[in-house]
Design a protein around this motif. Structure first.
Motif, PDB file in Angstrom:
ATOM      1  N   ARG A 196       0.828  -1.206   0.000  1.00 48.28           N
ATOM      2  CA  ARG A 196       0.000   0.000   0.000  1.00 48.28           C
ATOM      3  C   ARG A 196       0.865   1.260   0.000  1.00 48.28           C
ATOM      4  O   ARG A 196       0.528   2.257  -0.648  1.00 48.28           O
ATOM      5  CB  ARG A 196      -0.944  -0.021   1.206  1.00 48.28           C
ATOM      6  N   LYS A 197       1.981   1.218   0.741  1.00 48.78           N
ATOM      7  CA  LYS A 197       2.882   2.371   0.740  1.00 48.78           C
ATOM      8  C   LYS A 197       3.420   2.628  -0.660  1.00 48.78           C
ATOM      9  O   LYS A 197       3.466   3.785  -1.119  1.00 48.78           O
ATOM     10  CB  LYS A 197       4.051   2.138   1.706  1.00 48.78           C
ATOM     11  N   ALA A 198       3.830   1.575  -1.360  1.00 51.74           N
ATOM     12  CA  ALA A 198       4.348   1.738  -2.720  1.00 51.74           C
ATOM     13  C   ALA A 198       3.280   2.309  -3.643  1.00 51.74           C
ATOM     14  O   ALA A 198       3.566   3.176  -4.483  1.00 51.74           O
ATOM     15  CB  ALA A 198       4.855   0.398  -3.248  1.00 51.74           C
ATOM     16  N   ALA A 199       2.041   1.832  -3.480  1.00 53.73           N
ATOM     17  CA  ALA A 199       0.950   2.348  -4.313  1.00 53.73           C
ATOM     18  C   ALA A 199       0.710   3.821  -4.030  1.00 53.73           C
ATOM     19  O   ALA A 199       0.570   4.632  -4.966  1.00 53.73           O
ATOM     20  CB  ALA A 199      -0.322   1.541  -4.057  1.00 53.73           C
ATOM     21  N   ASP A 200       0.653   4.188  -2.767  1.00 49.32           N
ATOM     22  CA  ASP A 200       0.402   5.591  -2.407  1.00 49.32           C
ATOM     23  C   ASP A 200       1.528   6.496  -2.878  1.00 49.32           C
ATOM     24  O   ASP A 200       1.284   7.623  -3.350  1.00 49.32           O
ATOM     25  CB  ASP A 200       0.237   5.715  -0.887  1.00 49.32           C
ATOM     26  N   TYR A 201       2.766   6.006  -2.763  1.00 49.66           N
ATOM     27  CA  TYR A 201       3.925   6.786  -3.213  1.00 49.66           C
ATOM     28  C   TYR A 201       3.871   6.998  -4.731  1.00 49.66           C
ATOM     29  O   TYR A 201       4.094   8.114  -5.237  1.00 49.66           O
ATOM     30  CB  TYR A 201       5.199   6.048  -2.817  1.00 49.66           C
ATOM     31  N   THR A 202       3.557   5.941  -5.466  1.00 47.86           N
ATOM     32  CA  THR A 202       3.464   6.034  -6.922  1.00 47.86           C
ATOM     33  C   THR A 202       2.357   6.985  -7.344  1.00 47.86           C
ATOM     34  O   THR A 202       2.544   7.830  -8.234  1.00 47.86           O
ATOM     35  CB  THR A 202       3.223   4.640  -7.528  1.00 47.86           C
ATOM     36  N   ILE A 203       1.209   6.861  -6.721  1.00 53.61           N
ATOM     37  CA  ILE A 203       0.071   7.714  -7.074  1.00 53.61           C
ATOM     38  C   ILE A 203       0.386   9.172  -6.769  1.00 53.61           C
ATOM     39  O   ILE A 203       0.120  10.066  -7.586  1.00 53.61           O
ATOM     40  CB  ILE A 203      -1.188   7.259  -6.312  1.00 53.61           C
ATOM     41  N   THR A 204       0.976   9.420  -5.611  1.00 59.47           N
ATOM     42  CA  THR A 204       1.304  10.796  -5.237  1.00 59.47           C
ATOM     43  C   THR A 204       2.306  11.408  -6.208  1.00 59.47           C
ATOM     44  O   THR A 204       2.146  12.547  -6.659  1.00 59.47           O
ATOM     45  CB  THR A 204       1.876  10.828  -3.807  1.00 59.47           C
ATOM     46  N   LYS A 205       3.347  10.659  -6.558  1.00 56.20           N
ATOM     47  CA  LYS A 205       4.355  11.175  -7.486  1.00 56.20           C
ATOM     48  C   LYS A 205       3.775  11.388  -8.886  1.00 56.20           C
ATOM     49  O   LYS A 205       4.118  12.355  -9.568  1.00 56.20           O
ATOM     50  CB  LYS A 205       5.534  10.201  -7.559  1.00 56.20           C
ATOM     51  N   THR A 206       2.895  10.488  -9.303  1.00 56.70           N
ATOM     52  CA  THR A 206       2.311  10.632 -10.635  1.00 56.70           C
ATOM     53  C   THR A 206       1.380  11.832 -10.693  1.00 56.70           C
ATOM     54  O   THR A 206       1.358  12.566 -11.689  1.00 56.70           O
ATOM     55  CB  THR A 206       1.565   9.347 -11.026  1.00 56.70           C
ATOM     56  N   ARG A 207       0.594  12.044  -9.654  1.00 54.59           N
ATOM     57  CA  ARG A 207      -0.272  13.227  -9.611  1.00 54.59           C
ATOM     58  C   ARG A 207       0.560  14.501  -9.606  1.00 54.59           C
ATOM     59  O   ARG A 207       0.224  15.478 -10.284  1.00 54.59           O
ATOM     60  CB  ARG A 207      -1.167  13.172  -8.369  1.00 54.59           C
ATOM     61  N   PHE A 208       1.639  14.485  -8.859  1.00 56.42           N
ATOM     62  CA  PHE A 208       2.535  15.639  -8.844  1.00 56.42           C
ATOM     63  C   PHE A 208       3.140  15.862 -10.227  1.00 56.42           C
ATOM     64  O   PHE A 208       3.326  16.995 -10.673  1.00 56.42           O
ATOM     65  CB  PHE A 208       3.636  15.423  -7.810  1.00 56.42           C
ATOM     66  N   GLY A 209       3.420  14.756 -10.926  1.00 53.86           N
ATOM     67  CA  GLY A 209       3.945  14.862 -12.281  1.00 53.86           C
ATOM     68  C   GLY A 209       2.977  15.552 -13.231  1.00 53.86           C
ATOM     69  O   GLY A 209       3.404  16.234 -14.166  1.00 53.86           O
TER      70      GLY A 209
END
Length: 420
Positions: A55-68
């Motif tokens: 879940r941490k990896a998913a949240d990190y990926t989603i957050t970085k992609t949204r920031f992108g």
């Protein structure tokens, strides 16, 4: 404007809009796909990755992609501001009025462009470091260290960048119609020189490098390199933990200046056999001549780029179609350089799937080489630890991965290792 200028403006706008739309669609796919699989660890990883880590990896990926997505919008707005909205035209005319036409004005134009772009992106860099990386436990930098890195990076960039920029501008004005051939040769020589100087001159300005002190690990690493026929000028540990919790190992340098560098975080996270396996993967890139192939590709692509720049810089529509009026009584070489650097990514973006595919093939080949020199299970377990510790998602969107990923997704990579 004439027909050619209007055509370039139209093509520029179309490429900008299509590229931006594609990036947003791909990012949206990634966000939805990762979110949909957030609460279920893939069966292949159920015994090694906990639900919390997944879940941490998913949240990190989603957050970085949204920031992108925010970064994409800013980049597109900045590109329009520099070109069709007249930003580069204004900056050039202002410096011409203040400095007159000449080398000083052209260097000032290049430097001002870089500084303004850096200042505009500064808040995004701060947010990425002190909000996103901090939130997920990766950032170890203080604000003072972050500012210090910015200042040092700016100074190093000026000391290195201004002389090569001056050389390029001089060649554009003095070397005749084939100036781009000489400029390409100078640029390649400069890049090769950087490969030699970076490990011993530039990198130590930002990080501390100490010789590897673990004698047992040093013996293992030396034995592995001897088996692989690889010689390095030294084994070093970098204090990566003072900036980030991410881990890595890499080779740096060129020729006799090659070094093996371990992040201290990597040595803390992996066992000696796993470190052997990761190093064998990196050695695989050398043994399969990936580095030479990439340098050769860089030579070929940059030659084509310089040739295009040499032709475009002589066309009035190239300037007018991108919102800039070329000077009639002063050199336009710096303008041509900047416009070319701004526009060329709109074209190369569509080559991303091809370059990503070639890179993934190289990663598979390096993995295959590592399995012949060390244990495939050790490499698999090392990769799993790195995926976990770096919060890399195990469930990327397949289309997004094919378009962007320079490394194979974890499921594909580990499946090949298990098969091997």
């Amino acid at each position: 404007m004439d027909t050619a200028s209007l055509t370039l403006t139209a093509v520029f706008c179309i490429l900008l809009l299509v590229g931006l739309a594609m990036r947003m669609v791909l990012a949206s796919r990634q966000i939805r796909h990762v979110a949909r699989h957030r609460d279920a660890v893939p069966i292949a990883f159920a015994q090694t990755i906990t639900p919390e880590a997944h879940r941490k990896a998913a949240d990190y990926t989603i957050t970085k992609t949204r920031f992108g997505l925010l970064e994409l919008a800013l980049e597109a707005a900045l590109l329009l501001a520099w070109t069709l909205l007249g930003g580069l035209e204004w900056l050039n005319m202002t410096l011409l009025a203040a400095l007159g036409g000449g080398m000083v004005q052209q260097l000032a134009l290049l430097a001002s462009f870089v500084l303004i772009g850096g200042l505009v992106s500064l808040p995004m860099g701060w947010w990425s470091t002190f909000r996103i990386e901090e939130r997920f436990g990766f950032n170890k930098m203080t604000l003072g260290m972050w500012v210090g890195d910015l200042l040092k990076g700016t100074l190093v960039g000026a000391l290195i960048g201004l002389p090569i920029a001056a050389l390029m501008l001089w060649l554009m004005g003095a070397a005749g119609p084939l100036w781009w051939v000489w400029a390409w040769g100078a640029w390649m020589a400069f890049n090769l020189l950087l490969l030699v100087l970076y490990p011993t001159v530039i990198a130590p300005l930002f990080n501390k490098f100490e010789p590897l002190k673990d004698e047992e690990l040093k013996s293992r690493v030396n034995a592995l390199m001897q088996r692989c026929g690889f010689a390095a000028s030294g084994l070093f540990v970098m204090d990566g933990s003072k900036r980030s919790a991410h881990a890595n190992a890499y080779f740096t340098g060129f020729g006799a200046a090659k070094r093996v560098v371990f992040f201290d975080t990597l040595l803390q996270q992996l066992s000696p056999p796993e470190i052997d396996a990761v190093l064998a993967h990196e050695l695989g890139h050398y043994k399969r001549r990936h580095i030479v192939k990439r340098i050769a590709m860089m030579f070929a692509v940059s030659l084509l780029g310089f040739a295009l720049l040499g032709w475009a810089s002589q066309q009035a529509w190239f300037y007018l179609g991108l919102g800039v009026t070329p000077s009639m009584d002063a050199p336009n070489d710096a303008l041509a350089l900047l416009l070319f650097m701004l526009v060329i990514p709109l074209f190369t973006f569509f080559l991303s799937p091809l370059t990503a595919l070639l890179s993934r093939r190289h990663e598979f080949e390096a993995d295959a080489y590592a399995v012949t020199q060390t244990s495939g299970s050790d490499l698999a377990s090392a990769l799993l630890k790195l995926y976990k510790d770096n919060a890399s998602t195990l469930t990327p969107d397949p289309v997004y991965a094919r378009f962007y990923y320079s490394h194979p997704p974890a499921s594909e990579r580990l499946a090949r290792l298990r098969a091997a």
